[in-house]
Design a protein around this motif. Structure first.
Motif, PDB file in Angstrom:
ATOM      1  N   ILE A 180       0.888  -1.164   0.000  1.00  0.00           N
ATOM      2  CA  ILE A 180       0.000   0.000   0.000  1.00  0.00           C
ATOM      3  C   ILE A 180       0.919   1.205   0.000  1.00  0.00           C
ATOM      4  O   ILE A 180       1.628   1.446   0.975  1.00  0.00           O
ATOM      5  CB  ILE A 180      -0.912   0.026   1.239  1.00  0.00           C
TER       6      ILE A 180
ATOM      7  N   TYR B  76       4.387   1.031   1.654  1.00  0.00           N
ATOM      8  CA  TYR B  76       4.421   0.040   2.737  1.00  0.00           C
ATOM      9  C   TYR B  76       4.199  -1.366   2.188  1.00  0.00           C
ATOM     10  O   TYR B  76       3.309  -1.601   1.388  1.00  0.00           O
ATOM     11  CB  TYR B  76       3.357   0.346   3.789  1.00  0.00           C
TER      12      TYR B  76
ATOM     13  N   ILE C  81       2.753  -4.562   3.031  1.00  0.00           N
ATOM     14  CA  ILE C  81       1.845  -5.029   4.081  1.00  0.00           C
ATOM     15  C   ILE C  81       1.749  -6.558   4.101  1.00  0.00           C
ATOM     16  O   ILE C  81       2.059  -7.187   5.104  1.00  0.00           O
ATOM     17  CB  ILE C  81       0.437  -4.419   3.916  1.00  0.00           C
TER      18      ILE C  81
ATOM     19  N   ARG D 235      -3.576 -10.438  15.478  1.00  0.00           N
ATOM     20  CA  ARG D 235      -3.584  -9.188  16.236  1.00  0.00           C
ATOM     21  C   ARG D 235      -4.049  -8.022  15.373  1.00  0.00           C
ATOM     22  O   ARG D 235      -4.100  -8.115  14.154  1.00  0.00           O
ATOM     23  CB  ARG D 235      -2.165  -8.872  16.734  1.00  0.00           C
ATOM     24  N   ASN D 236      -4.291  -6.908  16.004  1.00  0.00           N
ATOM     25  CA  ASN D 236      -4.563  -5.672  15.260  1.00  0.00           C
ATOM     26  C   ASN D 236      -3.376  -5.362  14.354  1.00  0.00           C
ATOM     27  O   ASN D 236      -2.233  -5.448  14.772  1.00  0.00           O
ATOM     28  CB  ASN D 236      -4.751  -4.498  16.230  1.00  0.00           C
ATOM     29  N   GLY D 237      -3.674  -5.015  13.140  1.00  0.00           N
ATOM     30  CA  GLY D 237      -2.598  -4.641  12.228  1.00  0.00           C
ATOM     31  C   GLY D 237      -1.867  -5.820  11.621  1.00  0.00           C
ATOM     32  O   GLY D 237      -0.844  -5.648  10.959  1.00  0.00           O
ATOM     33  N   ALA D 238      -2.374  -7.034  11.836  1.00  0.00           N
ATOM     34  CA  ALA D 238      -1.674  -8.213  11.320  1.00  0.00           C
ATOM     35  C   ALA D 238      -1.771  -8.294   9.795  1.00  0.00           C
ATOM     36  O   ALA D 238      -0.910  -8.887   9.141  1.00  0.00           O
ATOM     37  CB  ALA D 238      -2.260  -9.478  11.941  1.00  0.00           C
ATOM     38  N   GLY D 239      -2.830  -7.720   9.229  1.00  0.00           N
ATOM     39  CA  GLY D 239      -2.992  -7.769   7.775  1.00  0.00           C
ATOM     40  C   GLY D 239      -4.234  -8.522   7.335  1.00  0.00           C
ATOM     41  O   GLY D 239      -4.377  -8.882   6.163  1.00  0.00           O
ATOM     42  N   LYS D 240      -5.179  -8.747   8.256  1.00  0.00           N
ATOM     43  CA  LYS D 240      -6.383  -9.516   7.915  1.00  0.00           C
ATOM     44  C   LYS D 240      -7.259  -8.764   6.917  1.00  0.00           C
ATOM     45  O   LYS D 240      -7.669  -9.318   5.897  1.00  0.00           O
ATOM     46  CB  LYS D 240      -7.181  -9.817   9.191  1.00  0.00           C
ATOM     47  N   THR D 241      -7.529  -7.512   7.244  1.00  0.00           N
ATOM     48  CA  THR D 241      -8.356  -6.715   6.328  1.00  0.00           C
ATOM     49  C   THR D 241      -7.668  -6.568   4.975  1.00  0.00           C
ATOM     50  O   THR D 241      -8.302  -6.681   3.919  1.00  0.00           O
ATOM     51  CB  THR D 241      -8.619  -5.328   6.945  1.00  0.00           C
ATOM     52  N   THR D 242      -6.366  -6.340   5.016  1.00  0.00           N
ATOM     53  CA  THR D 242      -5.631  -6.202   3.762  1.00  0.00           C
ATOM     54  C   THR D 242      -5.730  -7.481   2.932  1.00  0.00           C
ATOM     55  O   THR D 242      -5.837  -7.429   1.706  1.00  0.00           O
ATOM     56  CB  THR D 242      -4.157  -5.865   4.058  1.00  0.00           C
TER      57      THR D 242
ATOM     58  N   TRP E 176      -7.120  -3.756  -3.100  1.00  0.00           N
ATOM     59  CA  TRP E 176      -5.693  -3.451  -3.191  1.00  0.00           C
ATOM     60  C   TRP E 176      -5.131  -4.458  -4.200  1.00  0.00           C
ATOM     61  O   TRP E 176      -5.429  -5.650  -4.085  1.00  0.00           O
ATOM     62  CB  TRP E 176      -4.936  -3.643  -1.874  1.00  0.00           C
TER      63      TRP E 176
ATOM     64  N   GLU F 226     -14.996  -4.441   6.723  1.00  0.00           N
ATOM     65  CA  GLU F 226     -14.852  -4.078   8.125  1.00  0.00           C
ATOM     66  C   GLU F 226     -15.686  -2.839   8.455  1.00  0.00           C
ATOM     67  O   GLU F 226     -16.256  -2.721   9.540  1.00  0.00           O
ATOM     68  CB  GLU F 226     -13.360  -3.789   8.394  1.00  0.00           C
TER      69      GLU F 226
ATOM     70  N   GLU G 111     -14.643  -8.981  10.497  1.00  0.00           N
ATOM     71  CA  GLU G 111     -14.980  -8.561  11.874  1.00  0.00           C
ATOM     72  C   GLU G 111     -16.415  -8.093  12.066  1.00  0.00           C
ATOM     73  O   GLU G 111     -16.660  -6.936  12.427  1.00  0.00           O
ATOM     74  CB  GLU G 111     -14.017  -7.458  12.327  1.00  0.00           C
TER      75      GLU G 111
ATOM     76  N   GLN H 229     -11.817 -11.238  15.765  1.00  0.00           N
ATOM     77  CA  GLN H 229     -10.893 -11.102  16.883  1.00  0.00           C
ATOM     78  C   GLN H 229     -11.485 -11.707  18.143  1.00  0.00           C
ATOM     79  O   GLN H 229     -10.776 -11.951  19.105  1.00  0.00           O
ATOM     80  CB  GLN H 229     -10.623  -9.616  17.149  1.00  0.00           C
TER      81      GLN H 229
HETATM   82  N1  LIG Z   1      -4.369   2.578   3.628  1.00  0.00           N
HETATM   83  C1  LIG Z   1      -3.284   2.176   4.303  1.00  0.00           C
HETATM   84  N2  LIG Z   1      -2.132   2.853   4.173  1.00  0.00           N
HETATM   85  C2  LIG Z   1      -1.025   2.473   4.843  1.00  0.00           C
HETATM   86  N3  LIG Z   1      -0.987   1.431   5.664  1.00  0.00           N
HETATM   87  C3  LIG Z   1      -2.083   0.727   5.842  1.00  0.00           C
HETATM   88  C4  LIG Z   1      -3.300   1.051   5.168  1.00  0.00           C
HETATM   89  N4  LIG Z   1      -4.238   0.164   5.526  1.00  0.00           N
HETATM   90  C5  LIG Z   1      -3.645  -0.659   6.384  1.00  0.00           C
HETATM   91  N5  LIG Z   1      -2.352  -0.349   6.582  1.00  0.00           N
HETATM   92  C6  LIG Z   1      -1.401  -1.030   7.451  1.00  0.00           C
HETATM   93  O1  LIG Z   1      -1.370  -2.375   7.091  1.00  0.00           O
HETATM   94  C7  LIG Z   1      -1.232  -3.189   8.242  1.00  0.00           C
HETATM   95  C8  LIG Z   1      -2.309  -4.230   8.214  1.00  0.00           C
HETATM   96  O2  LIG Z   1      -3.560  -3.594   8.336  1.00  0.00           O
HETATM   97  P1  LIG Z   1      -4.919  -4.382   8.308  1.00  0.00           P
HETATM   98  O3  LIG Z   1      -6.010  -3.381   8.342  1.00  0.00           O
HETATM   99  O4  LIG Z   1      -4.904  -5.350   7.201  1.00  0.00           O
HETATM  100  O5  LIG Z   1      -4.840  -5.136   9.686  1.00  0.00           O
HETATM  101  P2  LIG Z   1      -5.954  -6.006  10.410  1.00  0.00           P
HETATM  102  O6  LIG Z   1      -5.328  -7.314  10.707  1.00  0.00           O
HETATM  103  O7  LIG Z   1      -7.210  -5.992   9.648  1.00  0.00           O
HETATM  104  O8  LIG Z   1      -6.095  -5.188  11.757  1.00  0.00           O
HETATM  105  P3  LIG Z   1      -7.403  -4.885  12.626  1.00  0.00           P
HETATM  106  O9  LIG Z   1      -7.585  -6.070  13.511  1.00  0.00           O
HETATM  107  O10 LIG Z   1      -7.022  -3.683  13.413  1.00  0.00           O
HETATM  108  O11 LIG Z   1      -8.540  -4.653  11.716  1.00  0.00           O
HETATM  109  C9  LIG Z   1      -1.303  -2.267   9.428  1.00  0.00           C
HETATM  110  O12 LIG Z   1       0.016  -2.069   9.904  1.00  0.00           O
HETATM  111  C10 LIG Z   1      -1.855  -0.989   8.887  1.00  0.00           C
HETATM  112  O13 LIG Z   1      -1.315   0.097   9.553  1.00  0.00           O
END
Ligand SMILES: Nc1ncnc2c1ncn2[C@@H]1O[C@H](COP(=O)(O)OP(=O)(O)OP(=O)(O)O)[C@@H](O)[C@H]1O
Ligand SMILES: [Mg+2]
Lengths: 240, 336
Positions: free
Chosen positions: A14, A17, A19, A38-45, A54, A86, A160, A192
């Protein structure tokens, strides 16, 4: 049981970054695969990458035998994926009915399917002609899920659904996801809340730092607290 | 599952009518200030007619921005091209234009308007594919390239028609006014109001009653989700762009007749006003655009009457005041 969805070595950037760093993940047909982490692990991505929201920078994504990683989002969706993001992303300016009309891509709303949906989402029937923006958070989540199931889909990606919902509503949501499952849907569910994961997951994949760290079946993970603590750590307690 | 039934009644959201009431309030405030009933009617009718024409020109732009986040500074090109193309039709139809029969006049205006819309719409399609498609998501490049497109269009009009202003006299039956006692209402302004209302109501019907309209509204709010439901928003956008360009062309013809002359830079000149309208209305909101256009026209007409010295800045002041009250415009739709 065959693999409906397979990600192999998927990387996603992204901006600048990096990801997703080589995600390998499968969702088996007719089963519910929990994507934990965990939060920020990359699930949503991961889900957004599957939907083409993406672009994957490398690796392959296969849905029912067809490569989809290079397709545009609408073409991926029309291959049979229902997506519950989400953010829920209900169209707040449109009514509940209009939201579902758009979700029913191939034709008019099917009465039998609607009746089935109203069974566990009665609020949607009640507020049929209200604009979606006026719904409560839980009701919006119901609408977002209803949109994904208003027509039969091969695969549901749900991100989620219990986030921010009151515990009582979470219980109801578990019931309805279980019901969707019983109808034979294949689901990839980000969650989660371990209680929810335990209740409806068949398979599990745990993510951290943009990679899958563990895969297995839900009963094994549920029975093994050491494993849970190792892979899910504090994030679980925070959600109990 | 009773929690989901949500037994508590959902409060119907209060309809947000304050913005819609603004023009009415403004008109009422103006009543004692305008000296006489006849000048109040004249100013108000002039405002409504001008507002409707600006709305016709601006309505496409607000949807174009709302749907795809595209900043089209070249929108004015369609206005000027529409007006010029109409003169091509007025030439051979000159006899009908000069006739004193309204039917004859309409027999000339209708084909000219349709031709203007067709050419502007087609130009819009080319514009979208050639200039805008390559710069999706890049605002600075959009501004530069669409301004470039506007300049090319203006210069082409100069090259083809020459630099002079072209007179565009009103057709016979639309000259003059309806007289009611000491109140005079210009006939053409009535026509402009009728056309503006038809366009407004038609647009609302499409947006509210058709699936394409629902898709446009949903896309303005959340483009990604519309795509995730399986719809190609870019194709939808091309359609909206073409219709918006065609309407701009129609607005150009109407504006040209209103001013009874056209000029290659007329589109560019109107763009500031149109951008103010779109911003005041709330990006992506057709209703906001409609009210914004009427407000801008009222401020121009009432302001020009009361405080002619402020005429140049009055619309900027209006925009500042509205944005201080509602930072995202009268009816915000997008989250941008
Ligand atoms: N638009 C973006 N621009 C830059 N970094 C991003 C963007 N979206 C997500 N990230 C980064 O990508 C990483 C993974 O994010 P993601 O949303 O996939 O996590 P997640 O596992 O879904 O977390 P959560 O449980 O908080 O929803 C995180 O470090 C986040 O900061
Ligand atoms: Mg997430």
């Amino acid at each position: 049981m065959s693999d409906l969805l397979t990600l192999a070595g998927v990387h996603t950037h992204i901006g600048r970054y990096h990801i997703l760093q080589g995600v390998d993940l499968t969702a088996r047909e007719g089963r519910t695969t929990m994507l934990l982490g965990r939060n920020g692990a990359g699930k949503t991505t991961t889900l957004r990458t599957i939907m083409g929201l993406w672009p994957a920078s490398s690796g392959t994504i296969t849905l029912a035998g067809t490569r989809i990683e290079a397709l545009a989002t609408p073409d991926i969706a029309t291959r049979g994926i229902g997506y519950v993001p989400e953010t829920m992303a209900v169209f707040s300016d449109l009514t509940v009915k209009e939201n579902l009309i758009l979700a029913a891509r191939t034709g008019p709303l099917d009465d039998a399917q609607l009746a089935w949906i109203f069974q566990f989402f009665p609020a949607l029937k009640k507020f049929w002609l209200s604009s979606a923006g006026t719904l409560s958070g839980g009701q919006k989540q119901m609408l977002s899920i209803a949109r994904a199931i208003v027509e039969p889909r091969k695969l549901l990606l749900i991100d989620e659904p219990t986030k921010g919902l009151a515990p009582a509503i979470v219980g109801a949501l578990i019931d309805c996801l279980a019901e969707i499952k019983r109808r034979g849907a294949t689901i990839l569910l980000v969650e989660q809340n371990f209680r929810v994961a335990e209740a409806i997951g068949d398979d599990v994949a745990v993510m951290d730092n943009g990679r899958i760290m563990y895969t297995g079946d839900m009963p094994t993970l549920a029975a093994n607290t050491a494993l849970q603590e190792h892979f899910l750590g504090l994030s679980l307690e925070a959600h109990q | 599952m009773s929690e989901l039934a949500a037994d508590e009644a959902l409060p119907e959201p209060p309809r947000d009518i304050v913005p819609a009431a603004l023009p009415i309030v403004l008109a009422l405030v103006m009543l004692p200030l305008s000296g006489s009933a006849s000048s109040w009617v004249t100013l108000t009718v002039a405002s409504l007619a001008m507002g409707m024409m600006i709305f016709i020109m601006a309505s496409g732009l607000t949807l174009v921005f709302g749907l795809m986040d595209v900043l089209n500074f070249g929108h004015g090109a369609f206005i000027a091209v529409g007006a010029y193309v109409a003169t091509l039709a007025f030439g051979p139809l000159a006899a009908w234009m000069q006739s004193d029969s309204l039917l004859d006049n309409l027999a000339a205006l209708l084909p000219a308007g349709l031709l203007a819309m067709a050419v502007s719409g087609a130009l819009g399609a080319v514009f979208e594919r050639v200039l805008i498609l390559p710069v999706y998501g890049q605002h600075l490049k959009q501004i530069l390239i669409t301004m470039g497109g506007l300049i090319v269009a203006e210069q082409s009009l100069y090259a083809l028609w020459g630099p002079q202003q072209i007179p565009l006299p009103l057709p016979g039956a639309l000259r003059g006014s309806f007289i009611l006692g000491d109140i005079a209402i210009a006939k053409y302004r009535v026509l402009a109001m009728v056309v503006g209302l038809v366009v407004f109501v038609g647009t609302l019907l499409v947006l509210n009653r058709t699936k394409v309209g629902l898709l446009i509204r949903a896309g303005v709010e959340n483009r990604e989700m519309v795509e995730a439901l399986g719809y190609r928003v870019r194709r939808l956008f091309l359609g909206v762009f073409m219709v918006g360009s065609a309407l701009a062309g129609l607005g150009g013809v109407m504006w040209g007749l209103y001013r009874e002359q056209i000029h290659a830079s007329m589109g560019g000149d109107l763009m500031i006003l149109i951008f103010i309208v779109v911003i005041i209305g709330g990006l992506g909101s057709v209703t906001g655009c409609f009210i914004g256009a009427i407000l801008v026209a009222m401020v121009a007409n009432y302001g020009g009457f009361l405080l002619p010295k402020l005429a140049l800045v009055s619309n900027i002041l209006l925009m500042v005041a509205i944005l201080m009250w509602r930072p995202r415009g009268l009816y915000p739709v997008t989250n941008r």
